[in-house]
Design an enzyme around this catalytic site. Sequence first.
Site, PDB file in Angstrom:
ATOM      1  N   GLN A   1      -4.846  -1.486   9.395  1.00  0.00           N
ATOM      2  CA  GLN A   1      -4.778  -2.806   8.787  1.00  0.00           C
ATOM      3  C   GLN A   1      -5.414  -3.851   9.711  1.00  0.00           C
ATOM      4  O   GLN A   1      -5.140  -3.876  10.909  1.00  0.00           O
ATOM      5  CB  GLN A   1      -3.312  -3.158   8.477  1.00  0.00           C
ATOM      6  CG  GLN A   1      -3.130  -4.440   7.698  1.00  0.00           C
ATOM      7  CD  GLN A   1      -3.700  -4.380   6.284  1.00  0.00           C
ATOM      8  OE1 GLN A   1      -3.774  -3.328   5.662  1.00  0.00           O
ATOM      9  NE2 GLN A   1      -4.129  -5.515   5.778  1.00  0.00           N
TER      10      GLN A   1
ATOM     11  N   LYS B   1       0.845  -1.209   0.000  1.00  0.00           N
ATOM     12  CA  LYS B   1       0.000   0.000   0.000  1.00  0.00           C
ATOM     13  C   LYS B   1       0.874   1.250   0.000  1.00  0.00           C
ATOM     14  O   LYS B   1       0.631   2.191  -0.762  1.00  0.00           O
ATOM     15  CB  LYS B   1      -0.946  -0.018   1.213  1.00  0.00           C
ATOM     16  CG  LYS B   1      -2.076  -1.036   1.063  1.00  0.00           C
ATOM     17  CD  LYS B   1      -2.894  -1.242   2.335  1.00  0.00           C
ATOM     18  CE  LYS B   1      -3.902  -2.374   2.092  1.00  0.00           C
ATOM     19  NZ  LYS B   1      -4.759  -2.675   3.248  1.00  0.00           N
TER      20      LYS B   1
ATOM     21  N   ASP C   1     -11.013   2.972   3.462  1.00  0.00           N
ATOM     22  CA  ASP C   1     -11.318   1.538   3.347  1.00  0.00           C
ATOM     23  C   ASP C   1     -12.825   1.312   3.170  1.00  0.00           C
ATOM     24  O   ASP C   1     -13.246   0.234   2.760  1.00  0.00           O
ATOM     25  CB  ASP C   1     -10.883   0.803   4.629  1.00  0.00           C
ATOM     26  CG  ASP C   1      -9.609  -0.007   4.457  1.00  0.00           C
ATOM     27  OD1 ASP C   1      -9.308  -0.402   3.318  1.00  0.00           O
ATOM     28  OD2 ASP C   1      -8.930  -0.247   5.471  1.00  0.00           O
TER      29      ASP C   1
END
Length: 283
Positions: free
Chosen positions: A97, A53, A120
Amino acid sequence: MTARIIDGNALSAQVRGEIAQRAAELTARGTQPCLAVILVGGDPASAVYVRNKVAGCEKAGIRSLKFEYAAEVAPDEVFARIAELNADPSVHGILVQLPLPKQFDAEKILEAISPEKDVDGFHAENFGLLLQGRKSFYPCTPWGVMKMLDTENVPVKGAEAVVIGRSNIVGKPMAVMLLSRGATVTVCHSQTKDLAFHTKRADILVAAVGKAKMITGDMIKPGAVVIDVGMNRDENGKLCGDVDFASAKEVASLITPVPGGVGPMTITMLLANTLESAERTAK
Ligand code: GUN
């Protein structure tokens, strides 16, 4: 019939090129898009995802900040970091995460992120907006799948779509996105009695279960579009999807490989969400 392969790497490269151009334009106008990534604990798979990422950001001209914590960290320390990032106008996206160590209530952490920075798309507010068909940040993996279907001109309206998996990250939002676009959607999961009965009816089949090669060619309708979200290791330790690619490609019309299918699209859509968040603030 041998299926045509949807090349997720090629589509990603094209979309990331467009993102890089828009990011450069925004940066020239004084706002460089910025993503903050929080990683807790030493899960090796998570570390790889986070590294990819951050590398994806750099290549697209998006600034990235990485905050790493030991597995034993007190949740309050992470909450404090999220609050600080929420308040920082130079940060446009915040990502924690998953999975998190067991002392964390993941839902509480996700809900601490400002919905405007929830790139997200996991915050309950954004998920609710998605359910209502209103503008939100779309979760990156299912959004990447929709992008693949659209690029390949797959008709979604009126199609029989079957999603296998009901996670908050992939299965549920995937089903909602297909439904919003007019597909007739069936969601299958570990308790489904006759999985093949459902999969054989699918014009669009999305597998997101996490079981190596469990969808075989005999479970697929001839000519179906097969999207494999799985990321597993086979008996030889080789990366493979939820779909048995060798038998499925003889039946499907279009299929995504693993690796090189949906995987690269997930990070691409994360970059797209971060850019969009920055563009919204710069308006
Ligand atoms: N863990 C597995 N997939 C994801 C994802 O898309 N986002 C985050 N934050 N964690 C994950």
